[in-house]
Structure formats: structure tokens, C-alpha cells
Design a protein around this motif. Structure first.
Motif, PDB file in Angstrom:
ATOM      1  N   PRO A   1       0.822  -1.209   0.000  1.00  0.00           N
ATOM      2  CA  PRO A   1       0.000   0.000   0.000  1.00  0.00           C
ATOM      3  C   PRO A   1       0.862   1.269   0.000  1.00  0.00           C
ATOM      4  O   PRO A   1       2.054   1.213   0.289  1.00  0.00           O
ATOM      5  CB  PRO A   1      -0.796  -0.110   1.298  1.00  0.00           C
ATOM      6  N   ILE A   2       0.228   2.396  -0.305  1.00  0.00           N
ATOM      7  CA  ILE A   2       0.894   3.698  -0.261  1.00  0.00           C
ATOM      8  C   ILE A   2       0.033   4.673   0.533  1.00  0.00           C
ATOM      9  O   ILE A   2      -1.187   4.549   0.559  1.00  0.00           O
ATOM     10  CB  ILE A   2       1.176   4.276  -1.669  1.00  0.00           C
ATOM     11  N   THR A   3       0.683   5.602   1.198  1.00  0.00           N
ATOM     12  CA  THR A   3      -0.035   6.653   1.909  1.00  0.00           C
ATOM     13  C   THR A   3       0.062   7.931   1.085  1.00  0.00           C
ATOM     14  O   THR A   3       1.153   8.418   0.809  1.00  0.00           O
ATOM     15  CB  THR A   3       0.550   6.890   3.315  1.00  0.00           C
ATOM     16  N   ILE A   4      -1.080   8.439   0.673  1.00  0.00           N
ATOM     17  CA  ILE A   4      -1.170   9.665  -0.114  1.00  0.00           C
ATOM     18  C   ILE A   4      -1.651  10.764   0.831  1.00  0.00           C
ATOM     19  O   ILE A   4      -2.650  10.582   1.533  1.00  0.00           O
ATOM     20  CB  ILE A   4      -2.152   9.500  -1.288  1.00  0.00           C
ATOM     21  N   ILE A   5      -0.917  11.875   0.859  1.00  0.00           N
ATOM     22  CA  ILE A   5      -1.267  12.957   1.784  1.00  0.00           C
ATOM     23  C   ILE A   5      -1.546  14.256   1.026  1.00  0.00           C
ATOM     24  O   ILE A   5      -1.069  14.448  -0.082  1.00  0.00           O
ATOM     25  CB  ILE A   5      -0.158  13.189   2.837  1.00  0.00           C
ATOM     26  N   ILE A   6      -2.332  15.102   1.655  1.00  0.00           N
ATOM     27  CA  ILE A   6      -2.515  16.480   1.212  1.00  0.00           C
ATOM     28  C   ILE A   6      -1.779  17.331   2.237  1.00  0.00           C
ATOM     29  O   ILE A   6      -2.009  17.220   3.446  1.00  0.00           O
ATOM     30  CB  ILE A   6      -3.997  16.895   1.155  1.00  0.00           C
TER      31      ILE A   6
END
Length: 136
Positions: free
Chosen positions: A75-80
Motif C-alpha cells: 500500500p501507499i499513503t497519499i497525503i494532502i
């Protein structure tokens, strides 16, 4: 109308960990990633500005699906991230195991880096994308 800052120039700078945006000469808003007009007032009177590349996490999601050719990176963590200069920008968080990411990361300070991703059948070739790590 021409772009003041093209994707090619933006990408070239990002590969050197330099984040470029556009500062509006009418209202002072910084737009990043760059567009043809100010994201606040739609003025075309903008100038290229170098951003510090630090900010705080506003929100995130963990994705278990990745783009073509990068299926092994899940998985990947996508942030704003709300940058110190004001604009919000999206990128991957690289300092944490995405499988255990929790709401505790909201508000944490991060700094910009980059990763060059290969092109796929939907893109024009390789490009740098923002990645972020925690400020220590």
C-alpha cells in the motif's frame, strides 16, 4: 495565453527538490502546482516563485491500488499538505508503514522530496512527483 511555468520546467526543478509555484501580483496568493491563472482570483499577472517545501499534513488516505507498473509499491499513503506559503499539494508519505498509518499524522510537519516515476501508456514519459517525509 502562455504558461508562465510549464510542466517541463516544474518537473525539472522538482527533480532537484525545488518546488516552484506562481505568486499572484494582484492578490498575493501562491498557486502550486502551477496553473495558467491564479487559483484565487484568476488573474494572469503571476510570477514564478520558489517555495520552501515544508508544511503540515491536512488529510491522508491509504491506497491498496497503484498505477500501472507500480503494483509492487502497495500500500501507499497519499497525503494532502498545506504548504507554509498557503497552497495545498498532494504527494506520497514515505516515512511510515502505510499499513499502520493512523489519524495521528494529521497536523504533523513534513518536508518535500521527490521520486521519479516511469511513464506508462497514459503519460508522456517519466516525471518527478512530490514525496514527503516527517520533519525531525
Amino acid at each position: 495565453m502562455e504558461y508562465k511555468l510549464t510542466f517541463k520546467e516544474y518537473n525539472k526543478a522538482l527533480k532537484k527538490d525545488i518546488l516552484l509555484g506562481l505568486k499572484c501580483n494582484d492578490c498575493g496568493t501562491v498557486t502550486c502546482p502551477p496553473m495558467m491563472v491564479c487559483q484565487n482570483c484568476t488573474s494572469t499577472d503571476t510570477e514564478i516563485t520558489e517555495l520552501v517545501g515544508t508544511g503540515k499534513i491536512v488529510t491522508f488516505t491509504t491506497s491498496y491500488i497503484n498505477s500501472e507498473g507500480r503494483e509492487d509499491e502497495i500500500p501507499i499513503t497519499i497525503i494532502i499538505v498545506e504548504l507554509d506559503e498557503g497552497p495545498w499539494i498532494m504527494g506520497n508519505l514515505i516515512d511510515v508503514d502505510p499499513g499502520i498509518t493512523s489519524m495521528d499524522i494529521i497536523g504533523k510537519r513534513v518536508k518535500l522530496g521527490h521520486k521519479v516515476f516511469p511513464g506508462d501508456k497514459y503519460s508522456a514519459g517519466e516525471a518527478a512527483r512530490p514525496v514527503f517525509s516527517f520533519v525531525t
